[in-house]
Design an enzyme around this catalytic site. Structure first.
Site, short mmCIF file in Angstrom:
data_model
loop_
_atom_site.label_atom_id
_atom_site.label_comp_id
_atom_site.label_asym_id
_atom_site.label_seq_id
_atom_site.Cartn_x
_atom_site.Cartn_y
_atom_site.Cartn_z
CG ASP A 42 2.03 -4.07 9.21
OD1 ASP A 42 0.85 -4.48 9.28
OD2 ASP A 42 2.50 -3.54 8.20
CB SER A 98 -0.93 0.00 1.22
OG SER A 98 -0.17 -0.16 2.40
#
Length: 544
Positions: free
Chosen positions: A283, A130
């Site tokens: 993450d 992203s």
């Protein structure tokens, strides 16, 4: 700018017909009519599956929404398989940006041409996410590396989305009944800091280096090396790793990987990062986790993309450990008392009622493998419990909660029979014991002792300065005399406290120094320990 972005989001939702994923029949009548009369019926991509439409919509909306999809993709127990499989594509298969733009960012950041910097550079990206994409390259000398480059213009898009989230948070805080307890403004602010930190690849490199040091020569986790001469804010160059994606179960089974040990080591890595180091990879979606090849009976994880790192204060670390341990031991009374003690619920909370509510949530999930636990139902019960007792969201723990969701989802895929509780409880018991061992206490005292000793000579003077009062008006001599007496007593007690503190420090140090030799008899006590013991007695006597 905010209105234009909002209209774009609305257009994307209409274009991909995400209204078909909503329970429209439960919405208010006016909104149902709007859905029926809206022009998006002509725009919708009916030839795509619902999972494809959701994935494409999140990709179109940008990084904030893509990361939300990444989190959802790890929760196969909460999503239908077709949607989960499509969202999994968001982990490392986001559409890339043109390679010439990546080359331009690299050359501008490093001040030289790609041909001069690298022995070889692969124009086709290895993976695209992203916020950045990754290219394979070779350094002069033959070292294989990957080059991570941020997307051009990404900061502007993220800033728009964050402003939109802040607006939504303000509305939630003001109009939603649970708005104050959920603390949406603080949560969005924490997320803003986190995602803008993620744009700084030099910061990611520093996080990677620290995590690598924490697990250097570990059989549990390998973290690749960062090459700092080639790293800037928009470019990160690090060692290229070769491993099996953690979700590629066919390859893991083909090399006869011990899946039970792999799942247990994942839990151990998480708790080690949180409690030993207070520095955890936050993450941990499957796109960032690999398994080393060629060691199936002693599986080792490989972690990449350390842009988001979480850390806990000593306060949160201590109360979190004690709460988890108490839950694992089914000591629900202690859990309730700890929540009141650390301020996670209001002080007027009725402890016995809170205890009963926690018991009703926790009991059904013990002694069951992950495959038999409905975490969606558990999360629903926890939310209802939190709302009932006005439990506030702790922004400092949001990253940890997100990471726990990732870890649990990953464990479910690898080894559904994993007993999470029996795997984690021994680690927490050991951590609590080690935290208050004499050696640990001595390390803490030794770390703070230079500062205490530096300030010790200044204590009397500081107390005198703070105790000085303004000149008194006539007729207040008796009050002034009483205040002077209290001041003298205060100074005496402060001196006594300082002496006792030094006595305690010397006493602990004497015990720790002498401990390895005491089993051989009193004659083997080191001279340093004896001196420390004498000093301890001296300071205690002086403080009495």
């Amino acid at each position: 700018m905010g209105l234009r972005r909002l209209l774009f989001i609305f257009w994307v939702l209409c274009r991909y017909r995400l209204d078909l994923l909503l329970p429209v029949e439960r919405l208010p009548l006016g909104i149902r009519i709007l859905f029926k009369l809206g022009p998006w019926h002509l725009l919708g991509k009916r030839n795509l599956s619902r999972g494809e439409r959701l994935r494409l919509a999140l990709e179109a909306l940008g990084p904030v929404f893509i990361k939300f999809g990444q989190l959802l993709s790890t929760r196969r127990d909460l999503l239908p398989d077709d949607i989960a499989l499509e969202l999994a594509r968001l982990q490392d298969r986001v559409p890339p940006f043109p390679s010439d733009q990546a080359v331009a960012v690299i050359e501008r950041s490093l001040g030289s041409t790609v041909a001069a910097l690298f022995e070889s550079f692969q124009q086709e990206p290895l993976a695209s996410a992203s916020i950045a994409q990754v290219h394979a390259a070779t350094l002069p000398g033959g070292k294989q590396v990957v080059v991570k480059v941020t997307r051009p213009g990404i900061e502007r898009v993220i800033a728009q989305d964050v402003r939109l989230l802040q607006t939504i948070a303000r509305l939630v805080h003001r109009f939603v009944p649970d708005g104050r307890r959920l603390r949406p403004l603080e949560v969005v602010e924490d997320y803003r800091l986190t995602i803008f930190d993620e744009l700084d690849l030099q910061r990611e490199g520093a996080n990677t280096s620290q995590l690598r040091r924490n697990f250097l020569n570990s059989d549990l986790l390998y973290v690749p090396e960062v090459f700092w001469d080639y790293t800037r804010r928009s470019v990160l160059v690090m060692e290229r790793i070769h491993g099996i994606p953690v979700t590629d179960l066919d390859k893991l089974h083909a090399q006869h990987t011990d899946m039970k040990k792999l799942a247990e080591r994942g839990v151990e890595i998480f708790f080690t990062q949180v409690f030993r180091d207070s520095f955890f990879h936050a993450d941990m979606h499957p796109g960032n986790i690999f398994v080393a090849e060629g060691r199936p009976q002693s599986p080792q994880y490989i972690a990449i993309d350390c842009a988001i790192i979480g850390s806990l204060s000593d306060f949160d670390q201590y109360y979190l450990a004690r709460n988890l341990l108490a839950i694992f031991q089914r000591n629900y009374r202690e859990v309730a008392e700890l929540h009141v003690e650390c301020g996670w619920v209001p002080p007027e909370t009725r402890v016995h009622e809170f205890e009963a509510a926690i018991r009703s949530v926790s009991e059904p999930i013990f002694e069951k493998p992950l495959a038999e636990i409905s975490f969606g139902q558990v999360l629903l019960y926890l939310f209802q419990t939190a709302r009932r007792f006005d439990m506030q969201v702790q922004p400092s723990l949001v990253l940890l909660q997100k990471t726990l969701l990732n870890i649990e989802g990953l464990g479910r895929q690898l080894y559904p029979q994993l007993d999470l509780w029996n795997t984690a409880m021994p680690y927490l018991e050991r951590w609590i014991k080690d935290r208050y061992s004499p050696q640990s206490m001595l390390r803490k005292v030794s770390h703070r002792l230079p500062g205490w000793l530096e300030q010790l000579p200044q204590i009397p003077e500081t107390l005198l300065e703070r105790a000085q009062l303004q000149p008194q008006a006539p007729g207040q001599s008796h009050v002034q005399q009483r205040l002077d007496q209290l001041e003298a007593k205060l100074q005496q007690r402060q001196r006594q406290g300082a002496s006792r503190l030094l006595g305690l420090v010397c006493g602990v140090a004497a015990v720790v120094v002498a401990q390895p030799q005491l089993r051989h008899g009193i004659d083997h006590v080191p001279a340093a320990s004896a001196v420390l013991l004498v000093l301890s007695v001296y300071f205690f006597l002086r403080g009495n």
